[in-house]
Every structure is written in structure tokens, then in C-alpha cells.
Design a protein around this motif. Structure first.
Motif, short mmCIF file in Angstrom:
data_model
loop_
_atom_site.label_atom_id
_atom_site.label_comp_id
_atom_site.label_asym_id
_atom_site.label_seq_id
_atom_site.Cartn_x
_atom_site.Cartn_y
_atom_site.Cartn_z
N GLY A 129 -6.27 -0.77 0.78
CA GLY A 129 -5.65 -1.79 1.63
C GLY A 129 -6.40 -1.98 2.93
O GLY A 129 -6.50 -3.10 3.44
N CYS A 180 0.84 -1.20 0.00
CA CYS A 180 0.00 0.00 0.00
C CYS A 180 0.87 1.25 0.00
O CYS A 180 2.02 1.22 0.44
N THR A 212 2.04 4.02 1.62
CA THR A 212 2.14 4.53 2.99
C THR A 212 3.57 5.03 3.19
O THR A 212 4.35 5.09 2.24
N ALA A 271 1.21 -0.77 -6.21
CA ALA A 271 0.65 -0.56 -4.87
C ALA A 271 -0.78 -0.03 -4.94
O ALA A 271 -1.16 0.67 -5.87
N ARG A 272 -1.53 -0.40 -3.94
CA ARG A 272 -2.89 0.12 -3.80
C ARG A 272 -2.86 1.25 -2.78
O ARG A 272 -1.91 1.37 -2.02
N THR A 273 -3.88 2.05 -2.77
CA THR A 273 -3.94 3.13 -1.79
C THR A 273 -4.13 2.54 -0.40
O THR A 273 -4.59 1.39 -0.25
N ALA A 274 -3.78 3.31 0.62
CA ALA A 274 -3.98 2.84 1.99
C ALA A 274 -5.45 2.58 2.26
O ALA A 274 -5.81 1.63 2.98
N ARG A 301 6.28 0.23 -5.82
CA ARG A 301 5.05 0.86 -5.32
C ARG A 301 4.32 1.60 -6.44
O ARG A 301 3.10 1.52 -6.56
#
Length: 156
Positions: free
Chosen positions: A121, A91, A93, A115-118, A111
Motif C-alpha cells: 500500500g 491494507c 494495518t 487486503a494488501r500489505t502495508a 481484509r
């Protein structure tokens, strides 16, 4: 666990205990190979052999193995408590902000690609709370129950 078990009995509910884990741990075979005479922790104490960039991933593997041992003697039928393990994935972060330059560059590149957003997640945490008994002792990833897969190098 005693307080959760007490609440389960007292209020006729099934409290859920969620542990955040990571499948990243399965990538650390090189660190595991540093065991001395088959004693993994002794090998990891060798500072000259340490690859600290891999230690985060190794800590995640140790965490998941510890959680599996924690869950084994705690069936829902006896305790009334559901225990799940959630792997939210990578995520966006502040994780990795203090890494060394090369590692930080690699982390940022990965990322940026996957990566996914927080917030996205965090949905996996919610899934871990509401999945119910079918998720007890299981690894949850991408809001799905995953079969626990043990790499051959870990089970030997």
C-alpha cells in the motif's frame, strides 16, 4: 501552499503535496440520504439516525470533495506545486481495531480476502510523489491515474 510555492520558485522544482484518500466514500449513499431539507450536514447531526459504522466512509467522501475544491484554484502553472490524491486501498494495518464486534468481524473477513500489505500500500504513496504534473488534482489508485467519477446521487 505559500511555503511550497516559495520553494518551487527559489529552487526551480515542483514540490508535491500528497493527500491520502479513499474510494470507500462512494459507498455511503444511505448516510447522504439523511439530509434535512437538502442540507446534508444538518441531517448528519441527527444522532437518532446516525450509522457510525458508515461515518468513516463518509469522512473519506467529504475529504475527497474538499481536496477537489482545494486543488481547483491551484494550477501547477501558477503555483509550481503538484497536488495528488492517493487511494492506497485496504491494507493490513491496525485500522478497525477499535470497531464494534460485528463490524470488526466483517472488516477482518474482507481484509483476509482482499487486503494488501502495508508495504505494498505504501508504494501508492510513492507513486503520488513521483507521478508529476499529469497527476495534479487527480485520484491515484493502484499506481494509476483514475478519472474522477462522481456517482449520480452525489452530483444531484
Amino acid at each position: 501552499m505559500p511555503k511550497l510555492e516559495e520553494c518551487a520558485r527559489k529552487f526551480n522544482i515542483k514540490p508535491t503535496l500528497v493527500f491520502i484518500v479513499s474510494v470507500l466514500g462512494y459507498t455511503v449513499k444511505s448516510e447522504m440520504d439523511k439530509s434535512r431539507n437538502g442540507v446534508i450536514l444538518d441531517g448528519l447531526n441527527e444522532q437518532k439516525q446516525a450509522n457510525m459504522d458508515s461515518r468513516y466512509a463518509l469522512s473519506k467522501l467529504v475529504e475527497e470533495c474538499a481536496m477537489r475544491q482545494f486543488v481547483a484554484p491551484c494550477p501547477v502553472e501558477r503555483t509550481g506545486v503538484v497536488i495528488t490524491m492517493v487511494a492506497p486501498g485496504l491494507c493490513i494495518t491496525g485500522l478497525g481495531r477499535d470497531a464494534r464486534t460485528f463490524t470488526k468481524i466483517m472488516h477482518e473477513a474482507v481484509r483476509a480476502m482482499m487486503a494488501r500489505t502495508a508495504e505494498v500500500g505504501s508504494r501508492t504513496f510513492l507513486h503520488g510523489l513521483v507521478v508529476g504534473e499529469e497527476g495534479h488534482g487527480k485520484l491515484l489508485s493502484c499506481c494509476k491515474i483514475k478519472e474522477f467519477w462522481v456517482p449520480a446521487w452525489l452530483s444531484n
